[in-house]
Design a protein around this motif. Sequence first.
Motif, PDB file in Angstrom:
ATOM      1  N   VAL A   2       0.539  -1.071  -0.018  1.00 46.56           N
ATOM      2  CA  VAL A   2       0.081  -0.070   0.037  1.00 46.56           C
ATOM      3  C   VAL A   2       0.980   1.145  -0.110  1.00 46.56           C
ATOM      4  CG1 VAL A   2      -1.909   1.432   1.206  1.00 46.56           C
ATOM      5  CG2 VAL A   2      -1.852  -1.166   1.245  1.00 46.56           C
ATOM      6  N   GLU A   3       1.828   1.096   0.824  1.00 44.17           N
ATOM      7  CA  GLU A   3       2.877   2.324   0.948  1.00 44.17           C
ATOM      8  C   GLU A   3       3.448   2.429  -0.374  1.00 44.17           C
ATOM      9  OE1 GLU A   3       5.116   1.603   4.532  1.00 44.17           O
ATOM     10  OE2 GLU A   3       3.279   1.864   5.820  1.00 44.17           O
ATOM     11  N   GLN A   4       4.126   1.510  -0.895  1.00 48.20           N
ATOM     12  CA  GLN A   4       4.834   1.516  -2.254  1.00 48.20           C
ATOM     13  C   GLN A   4       4.206   1.564  -3.530  1.00 48.20           C
ATOM     14  OE1 GLN A   4       7.553  -1.716  -2.574  1.00 48.20           O
ATOM     15  NE2 GLN A   4       8.721  -1.133  -0.798  1.00 48.20           N
ATOM     16  N   TYR A   5       2.889   1.252  -3.522  1.00 46.41           N
ATOM     17  CA  TYR A   5       2.015   1.232  -4.823  1.00 46.41           C
ATOM     18  C   TYR A   5       1.118   2.295  -4.557  1.00 46.41           C
ATOM     19  CZ  TYR A   5       4.451  -3.294  -5.378  1.00 46.41           C
ATOM     20  OH  TYR A   5       5.157  -4.392  -5.129  1.00 46.41           O
ATOM     21  N   PHE A  31     -10.364  -2.478  -9.926  1.00 45.36           N
ATOM     22  CA  PHE A  31      -9.250  -3.134 -10.819  1.00 45.36           C
ATOM     23  C   PHE A  31      -8.590  -3.915 -10.003  1.00 45.36           C
ATOM     24  CE2 PHE A  31      -5.181  -3.324 -12.875  1.00 45.36           C
ATOM     25  CZ  PHE A  31      -5.415  -3.252 -14.101  1.00 45.36           C
ATOM     26  N   ASN A  32      -8.196  -5.158 -10.603  1.00 43.12           N
ATOM     27  CA  ASN A  32      -7.348  -6.333  -9.828  1.00 43.12           C
ATOM     28  C   ASN A  32      -6.525  -6.968 -11.139  1.00 43.12           C
ATOM     29  OD1 ASN A  32      -6.064  -7.935  -8.201  1.00 43.12           O
ATOM     30  ND2 ASN A  32      -7.494  -7.474  -6.835  1.00 43.12           N
ATOM     31  N   LEU A  33      -5.917  -7.780 -10.685  1.00 46.41           N
ATOM     32  CA  LEU A  33      -5.168  -8.853 -11.772  1.00 46.41           C
ATOM     33  C   LEU A  33      -6.204  -9.932 -11.716  1.00 46.41           C
ATOM     34  CD1 LEU A  33      -1.554  -8.772 -10.606  1.00 46.41           C
ATOM     35  CD2 LEU A  33      -2.594  -7.504 -12.170  1.00 46.41           C
ATOM     36  N   GLY A  34      -5.996 -10.851 -12.926  1.00 50.97           N
ATOM     37  CA  GLY A  34      -6.915 -11.980 -12.998  1.00 50.97           C
ATOM     38  C   GLY A  34      -6.497 -13.179 -12.139  1.00 50.97           C
ATOM     39  N   HIS A  35      -5.320 -13.087 -11.324  1.00 51.00           N
ATOM     40  CA  HIS A  35      -4.923 -14.051 -10.212  1.00 51.00           C
ATOM     41  C   HIS A  35      -3.772 -13.262  -9.594  1.00 51.00           C
ATOM     42  CE1 HIS A  35      -3.477 -18.333  -9.291  1.00 51.00           C
ATOM     43  NE2 HIS A  35      -4.312 -17.848  -8.214  1.00 51.00           N
ATOM     44  N   GLY A  36      -2.861 -13.869  -8.810  1.00 50.08           N
ATOM     45  CA  GLY A  36      -1.627 -13.261  -7.998  1.00 50.08           C
ATOM     46  C   GLY A  36      -0.750 -12.908  -8.767  1.00 50.08           C
ATOM     47  N   VAL A  37       0.101 -11.835  -8.234  1.00 47.82           N
ATOM     48  CA  VAL A  37       1.257 -11.300  -8.541  1.00 47.82           C
ATOM     49  C   VAL A  37       2.431 -12.326  -8.303  1.00 47.82           C
ATOM     50  CG1 VAL A  37       3.187  -9.675  -8.029  1.00 47.82           C
ATOM     51  CG2 VAL A  37       0.693  -8.783  -7.792  1.00 47.82           C
ATOM     52  N   PHE A  38       3.326 -12.618  -9.479  1.00 49.31           N
ATOM     53  CA  PHE A  38       4.291 -13.322  -9.152  1.00 49.31           C
ATOM     54  C   PHE A  38       5.642 -12.869  -8.820  1.00 49.31           C
ATOM     55  CE2 PHE A  38       2.707 -13.385 -13.542  1.00 49.31           C
ATOM     56  CZ  PHE A  38       4.234 -13.082 -14.266  1.00 49.31           C
ATOM     57  N   PRO A  39       6.800 -13.414  -8.355  1.00 46.04           N
ATOM     58  CA  PRO A  39       7.863 -12.837  -7.993  1.00 46.04           C
ATOM     59  C   PRO A  39       8.600 -12.207  -8.881  1.00 46.04           C
ATOM     60  CG  PRO A  39       7.901 -15.156  -7.026  1.00 46.04           C
ATOM     61  CD  PRO A  39       6.728 -15.031  -7.884  1.00 46.04           C
ATOM     62  N   GLU A  40       8.652 -12.387 -10.237  1.00 47.96           N
ATOM     63  CA  GLU A  40       9.335 -11.974 -11.226  1.00 47.96           C
ATOM     64  C   GLU A  40       9.045 -10.434 -11.628  1.00 47.96           C
ATOM     65  OE1 GLU A  40       9.411 -16.319 -11.804  1.00 47.96           O
ATOM     66  OE2 GLU A  40       8.066 -14.872 -11.592  1.00 47.96           O
ATOM     67  N   VAL A  41       7.799 -10.220 -11.213  1.00 46.32           N
ATOM     68  CA  VAL A  41       7.120  -8.661 -11.594  1.00 46.32           C
ATOM     69  C   VAL A  41       7.910  -7.556 -10.922  1.00 46.32           C
ATOM     70  CG1 VAL A  41       5.130  -7.344 -11.431  1.00 46.32           C
ATOM     71  CG2 VAL A  41       4.919  -9.612 -12.072  1.00 46.32           C
ATOM     72  N   LYS A  42       8.270  -6.444 -11.571  1.00 45.19           N
ATOM     73  CA  LYS A  42       8.919  -5.376 -10.979  1.00 45.19           C
ATOM     74  C   LYS A  42       8.082  -4.481 -10.115  1.00 45.19           C
ATOM     75  CE  LYS A  42      12.852  -5.180 -13.960  1.00 45.19           C
ATOM     76  NZ  LYS A  42      12.782  -5.415 -15.395  1.00 45.19           N
ATOM     77  N   PRO A  43       8.330  -4.189  -8.764  1.00 53.25           N
ATOM     78  CA  PRO A  43       7.642  -3.225  -8.004  1.00 53.25           C
ATOM     79  C   PRO A  43       6.989  -2.028  -8.747  1.00 53.25           C
ATOM     80  CG  PRO A  43       9.307  -4.280  -6.692  1.00 53.25           C
ATOM     81  CD  PRO A  43       9.590  -4.628  -8.113  1.00 53.25           C
ATOM     82  N   GLU A  44       8.115  -1.367  -9.362  1.00 55.70           N
ATOM     83  CA  GLU A  44       7.929  -0.012 -10.001  1.00 55.70           C
ATOM     84  C   GLU A  44       6.798  -0.443 -11.144  1.00 55.70           C
ATOM     85  OE1 GLU A  44      12.032  -1.618 -11.498  1.00 55.70           O
ATOM     86  OE2 GLU A  44      10.785  -1.585  -9.596  1.00 55.70           O
ATOM     87  N   THR A  45       6.688  -1.628 -11.851  1.00 57.39           N
ATOM     88  CA  THR A  45       5.669  -1.755 -12.867  1.00 57.39           C
ATOM     89  C   THR A  45       4.162  -1.541 -12.041  1.00 57.39           C
ATOM     90  OG1 THR A  45       7.194  -3.379 -14.177  1.00 57.39           O
ATOM     91  CG2 THR A  45       4.799  -3.421 -14.428  1.00 57.39           C
ATOM     92  N   LEU A  46       4.168  -2.389 -10.890  1.00 61.84           N
ATOM     93  CA  LEU A  46       2.671  -2.386 -10.025  1.00 61.84           C
ATOM     94  C   LEU A  46       2.567  -0.903  -9.752  1.00 61.84           C
ATOM     95  CD1 LEU A  46       3.146  -5.494  -8.182  1.00 61.84           C
ATOM     96  CD2 LEU A  46       1.417  -4.935  -9.758  1.00 61.84           C
ATOM     97  N   LYS A  47       3.672  -0.161  -9.394  1.00 67.85           N
ATOM     98  CA  LYS A  47       3.476   1.217  -8.908  1.00 67.85           C
ATOM     99  C   LYS A  47       2.894   2.136 -10.087  1.00 67.85           C
ATOM    100  CE  LYS A  47       5.739   5.139  -6.629  1.00 67.85           C
ATOM    101  NZ  LYS A  47       6.911   5.607  -5.957  1.00 67.85           N
ATOM    102  N   LYS A  48       3.586   1.904 -11.167  1.00 74.61           N
ATOM    103  CA  LYS A  48       3.010   2.732 -12.328  1.00 74.61           C
ATOM    104  C   LYS A  48       1.797   2.308 -12.713  1.00 74.61           C
ATOM    105  CE  LYS A  48       5.289   3.818 -16.843  1.00 74.61           C
ATOM    106  NZ  LYS A  48       6.229   3.685 -17.869  1.00 74.61           N
TER     107      LYS A  48
END
Length: 348
Positions: free
Chosen positions: A63-66, A316-333
């Motif tokens: 929440v704090e990061q994104y 808005f959400n994803l169609g399932h869970g975030v997986f480890p390879e996803v970059k935090p900056e992508t989710l923030k953007k």
Amino acid sequence: MTMKINDTFLKAAWGERTDYIPVWYMRQAGRSQPEYRAIKEKYSLFEITHQPELCAYVTRLPVEQYNNDAAVLYKDIMTPLPAIGMDVEIKSGIGPVIDNPIQSYADVEKLGEINPEEDVPYVLDTIKLLTQEQLTVPLIGFTGAPFTLASYMIEGGPSKNYHKTKAFMYSEPKAWFVLMDKLGDMAISYVKAQIKAGASVIQIFDSWVGALNVEDYRYYIKPVMERIFSSLREENVPLIMFGVGASHLAKEWHDLPLDVVGLDWRLPIQEARAMGISKTVQGNLEPALLLAPWEVIEEKTKEILDQGMKQPGYIFNLGHGVFPEVKPETLKKLTAFVHEYSAEKLAK
């Protein structure tokens, strides 16, 4: 005292108009965050969830990061099972493993009941810490649904085909319905305790129920889901349903006394609406797209938002869970883009 919170997510869940589309991500706590990975090098999931301060930190970090509009409690759907007599171990690279799987009616009869205040006080303490001192967005509490929990309890761990679970369901219907009742009771007690501690939304994860056809869902599963949601209705918090590969069950979920139908990436929002799903919908960007170039992510997100914003009641959400390879900056953007694009469109 409870802190003042941004209630955009709650309004959307209730089907009300909002100034922008709220965002949260399933399994948003950790996984792709370096801070979380550093914690996981020192502590197991079990150890994190048993330490309220640490667990609250992991929960609020995304929440704090994104800048997400809701937090989801960091824990596992298996958390309440030891309280009713199941030996659960989360094994790295495998998932939950159960050493004493259910094989008979006698095994089902032996299962106990949960007393959340005594059995999982650390979960409730984490919720209190977050909602009374740390969060400025709603906290989503959750539980696993009876079918998904039963699949782990019968298979002894994750499964690709759920053959043992289905075989038990078909060949031991009496034991199956007792098991559903016991897991239904557990879900109700567990969730009500989370709400009492401060959770202001509940999501029920029936992650693997998509393995069943509609007819079997109606007969073997829907009665217990009806009972769970009817009981939780009294709490007056938004109730969300989600499963993977379960597009064929979306209409069945819509009939239940819940508020939000979660969609995975297989069912476009406009198709869900055309099927008669008029309640709030949540979803549903394909998680793998988060590894694509930004232009591709943006284009797909616009498509989904344009469908979702056609009527009030969209998260808005994803169609399932975030997986480890996803970059935090992508989710923030992505969060910033959803907020800005939807605010502009909804202001017109």
